[in-house]
Design a protein around this motif. Structure first.
Motif, short mmCIF file in Angstrom:
data_model
loop_
_atom_site.label_atom_id
_atom_site.label_comp_id
_atom_site.label_asym_id
_atom_site.label_seq_id
_atom_site.Cartn_x
_atom_site.Cartn_y
_atom_site.Cartn_z
N PRO A 47 38.49 45.97 37.65
CA PRO A 47 39.83 46.12 37.07
C PRO A 47 40.63 47.33 37.57
O PRO A 47 41.85 47.34 37.44
N VAL A 109 40.43 52.86 24.48
CA VAL A 109 39.25 52.54 25.29
C VAL A 109 38.61 51.28 24.74
O VAL A 109 38.46 51.12 23.54
N GLN A 110 38.25 50.37 25.63
CA GLN A 110 37.45 49.23 25.19
C GLN A 110 36.57 48.78 26.33
O GLN A 110 36.86 49.04 27.50
N ILE A 111 35.47 48.13 25.99
CA ILE A 111 34.48 47.77 27.01
C ILE A 111 34.85 46.43 27.63
O ILE A 111 34.98 45.42 26.93
N HIS A 112 35.01 46.42 28.93
CA HIS A 112 35.26 45.20 29.69
C HIS A 112 33.99 44.33 29.63
O HIS A 112 32.89 44.85 29.72
N TYR A 115 30.90 44.91 31.84
CA TYR A 115 30.10 46.13 31.75
C TYR A 115 29.41 46.30 30.39
O TYR A 115 28.68 47.26 30.19
#
Lengths: 122, 122
Positions: A47, A109-112, A115
């Protein structure tokens, strides 16, 4: 076998580590390798939108410094795949610490999904 | 209070953290702040030999991003001291991970006495 570091200005373990991996794009490529990405086009699709010349340079750097290895792709001998060496795998603790700090200290913030399984796992 | 991150390209916690601290000199200044260094000339004396313009820029960056604070020096009102905020202190886990990786994976690494008590401690 430990990675040989040449021409370092300091013997501090933090400074010496940063001479090898103290660069945003290097650490993002290591993140991708940690979650199992192997091919040049897979890294390109991440990304953050790494440029092809930066990606080439960082992959070469990781191989030259013993953190990654380059092998012919078993599915297509004209292509290559990349994977982390034992020394490169050891950087998981650094990426995990970065992720934990980001989750605890930064907004937005956030986790893709790519990942979630690896970098953010305990 | 969490640090606000603007204009990030990715919401991944690793990438977002690296937008703030993905630079060797930024992390070395944070290392110095973690061991209690407070004044401009103390950072300048660190073994890596940071240039004055880079040090000024990185201190300003840390203050602007809420990781450090700048206060008048109680011993000399014409000077200032720097210290980490709670968010900046949280980076200790990242520096500790960097130090551990360096100690385990790189040759020619040793702990400078200035940093032995903090960064390398369990």
């Amino acid at each position: 076998m430990k990675v040989n570091v040449q021409d370092q200005r300091s013997c501090c373990p933090v400074a010496t580590s940063l001479d090898i991996v103290g660069d945003k794009w290097t650490l993002l490529v290591i993140r991708d390798l940690l979650v199992g990405k192997q091919r040049f086009d897979e890294f390109l699709k991440s990304p953050e939108g790494i440029a092809t010349n930066i990606l080439s340079q960082r992959l070469r750097w990781l191989v030259e410094n013993g953190l990654a290895q380059r092998t012919p792709d078993p599915k297509d001998g004209r292509k290559v795949t990349y994977s982390l060496t034992e020394q490169g795998e050891g950087l998981k603790i650094v990426l995990k610490a970065m992720a934990d700090w980001g989750m605890n200290s930064l907004k937005n913030v956030q986790i893709h999904p790519d990942y979630a399984s690896s970098v953010s796992a305990k």
